[in-house]
Design an enzyme around this catalytic site. Structure first.
Site, PDB file in Angstrom:
ATOM      1  N   GLU A 349     -32.679  -9.393-103.656  1.00  0.00           N
ATOM      2  CA  GLU A 349     -33.136 -10.767-103.427  1.00  0.00           C
ATOM      3  C   GLU A 349     -32.539 -11.451-102.200  1.00  0.00           C
ATOM      4  O   GLU A 349     -31.681 -12.321-102.305  1.00  0.00           O
ATOM      5  CB  GLU A 349     -32.831 -11.607-104.670  1.00  0.00           C
ATOM      6  CG  GLU A 349     -33.516 -11.030-105.865  1.00  0.00           C
ATOM      7  CD  GLU A 349     -33.231 -11.788-107.153  1.00  0.00           C
ATOM      8  OE1 GLU A 349     -34.170 -11.975-107.914  1.00  0.00           O
ATOM      9  OE2 GLU A 349     -32.075 -12.183-107.365  1.00  0.00           O
TER      10      GLU A 349
HETATM   11  C1  TNX Z   1     -32.781 -11.069-110.968  1.00  0.00           C
HETATM   12  S1  TNX Z   1     -32.673  -8.254-110.808  1.00  0.00           S
HETATM   13  C2  TNX Z   1     -31.541 -10.835-110.397  1.00  0.00           C
HETATM   14  C3  TNX Z   1     -30.391 -11.614-110.845  1.00  0.00           C
HETATM   15  C4  TNX Z   1     -30.733 -12.575-111.939  1.00  0.00           C
HETATM   16  C5  TNX Z   1     -31.755 -11.975-112.874  1.00  0.00           C
HETATM   17  C6  TNX Z   1     -32.112 -12.878-114.008  1.00  0.00           C
HETATM   18  C7  TNX Z   1     -31.610  -8.561-109.762  1.00  0.00           C
HETATM   19  C8  TNX Z   1     -31.081  -7.417-109.083  1.00  0.00           C
HETATM   20  N1  TNX Z   1     -31.260  -9.830-109.524  1.00  0.00           N
HETATM   21  O1  TNX Z   1     -29.814 -12.290-109.759  1.00  0.00           O
HETATM   22  O2  TNX Z   1     -29.570 -12.863-112.625  1.00  0.00           O
HETATM   23  O3  TNX Z   1     -32.921 -11.688-112.150  1.00  0.00           O
HETATM   24  O4  TNX Z   1     -32.968 -12.275-114.919  1.00  0.00           O
END
Ligand code: TNX
Length: 707
Positions: A349
């Protein structure tokens, strides 16, 4: 199958887009005298590769029973001591651990000299009247075997206080070894800080299900949780926040704390994987180290609930140089404290990063890692840049990504995974719609998120790592089977508070991290542990939920605050028909399609536990029940005779709206119209099939679970 509440991952928007969901009343459960009869004397989770029923009596433990270790190896003897301590509280026995050269009778024998073909974690158990022998090739296999041995004893053995009763190990012959070598669980200690004792407690809970890896998500926007000597502000400033909390001082692990966790994990044959997330999810670092920001000014510490809000400055050579030095310092220290082979570099992200900027992070972070002789791990996004061959990518995609495989518009996830495969990466599977423990079970779950749909227990169980990066029909896997290292359950903690459908208010209840962890992990962590351990051919949902049901008593005895999730016939409780329920048959649930009109046909759809599928079952004076749809407030009505559909209509108390509910077996019911005597029947198990009335044919489509 479409999940009605599915929506794609939305960054930043996540917090504000959270839907407010009413908390429905939990299922009514009444303590009842006769527990459901148990089919076997024991119920093993994960399911072993093979087990043979053995006739005769089991082995009766007494205060004099010895634990005999056929080795002088300190690790093997350590497993003996572990077993003795495990059995002490409930039995009140202080079983002696002795080193023997030959197996004595009437003992608990731990033999680490088994054949090499058992592998590091395989074991056999043979138990009967004359004793129990656990055999493995080394101490680790003994430890896994001891977890099975535990489950051959009555549930009360898990109690932390002395229970006066007999202790018999069920007779059995078991041969077992794991499907995958990596079986992990992740704790998000960055969003919500777990004190050391709560991490240790969770290690024990997970080790009981043969989990062998603890991934600690140590850094994120909301906190930096590992002390780095050379950079004291990381913990002074960066650890002062959590999601929803400010002003903390001790919300991090000192080197000594971290070592304590690592050594506790290692005493449970569990490897710790530390994650230092970047280049996004870095607000805590940006708040502590000014030169990581493009303007060289520290950001304010962050205690909010958004994701996708931060990035190391990747815009010029000076700042990427700063980042490189920073990562070198951090990773050197973390590598020094971590005996395990992996360092997880995050990589998830980062919406604002350019491909070049992202690549400069990956280069700096992977070089710092391999420079310390560690193996690179990262979220699947890491695969978009150059990574060393043999790195491990953690897949967290979902069905929406799988749907895109082979189309002109493959999702980014699928492209990154392909790119990783071509670079020789291995994979740990954490598909968010199966393995994310922070997803709500259903609409009534007090904590967590649902961006990847609801994840009821069945969904955490029914998937196969070999096809989860394939198309929805199971073909076309983009990760070859031999590149799958294993499975990991991920407990994010963005929404570790009650009423998570909206942002917290001052009166919001924040459970202890351990209570949040227990509720979200049990029973789904054992389900995922079985996905990682047991052969696919040994797994089926119906068998699993029967076995799982018996573990509820173990968790109660152990003080695990588990969620008595619907769909599992928990032992010792009886579900009353009266109350708020989902009615399922053949894997589909009765619903009204979201309509509130009179005369709408009721239909069948994949279960999502939404309001359209939620029914109030209310007893009437004649012993029948009405079924009222939660979303419309209308009653299910038998319109016409055999073959006719069932509709919803304003409730009127007439016999057409009364249903006779009869228990058919353990947890299935027939639902007959009081007007026609015909059975409520799903026309088929397809989405959109009509609910009809038919004579009783014995079909499973007439046998309903009322959960
Ligand atoms: C996605 S999946 C994220 C996290 C959040 C989560 C909440 C991923 C690698 N990153 O930063 O905590 O969703 O469901």
């Amino acid at each position: 199958m479409r999940w009605l509440h599915r929506r794609g991952r939305r960054l930043v928007a996540l917090a504000t887009a959270a839907v407010t969901l009413p908390l429905t009343a939990t299922l009514s459960q009444a303590a009842a005298a006769p527990p459901t009869p148990t089919p076997a004397p024991y119920a093993l989770v994960p399911q072993p590769v093979s087990q043979q029923a053995v006739a005769g009596e089991g082995f009766a433990l007494t205060a004099q029973t010895r634990i005999s270790v056929l080795s002088r190896d300190s690790d093997a003897v350590g497993v003996g001591t572990y077993l003795s301590k495990l059995l002490a509280p409930a039995t009140g026995y202080d079983l002696k651990v002795v080193k023997d050269t030959r197996a004595p009778k009437n003992a608990l024998v731990l033999d680490p000299n088994g054949p090499k073909k058992l592998g590091a974690e395989g074991y056999t158990i043979s138990s009967g009247k004359d004793g129990v022998v656990v055999k493995a090739h080394g101490a680790e296999g003994l430890f896994r075997g001891v977890q099975t041995l535990r489950q051959l004893l009555p549930a009360a053995v898990e109690s932390r206080t002395k229970q006066s009763r007999a202790w018999t190990v069920s007779p059995a012959k078991i041969n077992d070894a794991p499907r995958y070598e990596y079986r992990g669980v992740m704790l998000d200690v960055a969003r919500r800080f777990f004190p050391v004792d709560q991490v240790k407690r969770y290690i024990d809970e997970a080790a009981a299900y043969k989990i062998n890896t603890l991934h600690l998500h140590l850094t994120d926007d909301q906190g930096w949780r590992i002390a780095i000597d050379a950079l004291p502000d990381l913990t002074k400033v960066g650890a002062s926040t959590q999601s929803g909390f400010t002003g903390g001082t001790g919300w991090y692990y000192s080197a000594a704390d971290y070592k304590e966790i690592v050594s506790y994990a290692s005493s449970r044959f569990m490897t710790v994987v530390p994650e230092i997330d970047g280049p996004g999810h870095t607000m805590a670092a940006l708040a502590s180290v000014p030169e990581l920001n493009c303007d060289n000014k520290a950001k304010p510490p962050y205690s909010g609930f958004d994701v996708g809000i931060s990035l190391y400055c990747l815009e010029d050579g000076t700042h990427t140089g700063n980042m490189r030095r920073f990562l070198k310092t951090v990773i050197k220290e973390v590598a020094k404290l971590t005996p395990g082979p992996y360092i997880h570099l995050g990589g998830d992200e980062t919406p604002q990063a350019t491909p070049e900027g992202y690549a400069s992070y990956v280069k700096a972070a992977t070089e710092a890692t391999t420079g310390r002789h560690k193996t690179v791990m990262g979220w699947h996004q890491l695969g978009q840049s150059a990574i060393p061959s043999g790195s491990i990518m953690q897949y967290w995609g979902e069905d929406d990504d799988r749907e895109s495989i082979g189309t002109a518009e493959e999702t980014e996830t699928i492209r990154f995974v392909r790119n990783g495969v071509s670079q020789g990466a291995k994979f740990v599977m954490s598909p968010s719609d199966h393995a994310y423990l922070d997803m709500k079970y259903d609409v009534s779950t007090p904590y967590g998120l649902s961006w990847s749909g609801y994840v009821p227990v069945q969904r955490s169980y029914e998937w196969d790592p070999e096809t989860v990066t394939g198309k929805l029909d199971g073909t076309g896997s983009i990760v070859p089977a031999k590149k799958i290292a294993g499975v990991e359950a991920a407990l994010w903690a963005d929404r570790a508070y009650e009423g998570s459908g909206s942002l917290p208010t001052p009166s919001t209840r924040w459970p202890e991290p351990r209570d949040y962890a227990d509720y979200m992990s049990f029973p789904r962590l054992p389900a995922l542990a079985e996905v990682g351990w047991s052969p696919q051919s040994a797994r089926d949902w119906d068998g699993f939920r029967q076995r799982l049901a018996q573990h509820g008593q173990r968790w109660t005895a152990a003080g695990i605050a588990y969620h008595a999730a619907p769909g599992i016939p928990w032992t010792g409780t009886v579900r009353t028909v009266e109350g708020v329920h989902v009615l399922e048959t053949g894997g589909v649930a009765l619903e009204n399609g979201g309509s509130s009109s009179d005369g709408t046909d009721l239909l069948m759809w994949a279960p999502n536990r939404g309001n359209n599928q939620t029914w109030t079952v209310a007893p009437q004076s004649d012993g029948t029940y009405t079924l009222t749809a939660k979303s419309s407030g209308k009653c299910a009505e038998a319109a016409g005779g055999a073959g006719a559909t069932v509709v919803q209509r304003a409730c009127n108390g007439q016999t057409g709206q009364r249903w006779k509910i009869t228990q058919a077996d353990n947890d299935r019911h027939t639902i007959a119209s009081a007007a026609t005597g015909l059975l409520l029947t799903a026309a088929s198990a397809a989405n959109g099939a009509r609910a009809t009335q038919q004579p009783d044919t014995g079909s499973t489509l007439q046998r309903w679970s009322i959960d």
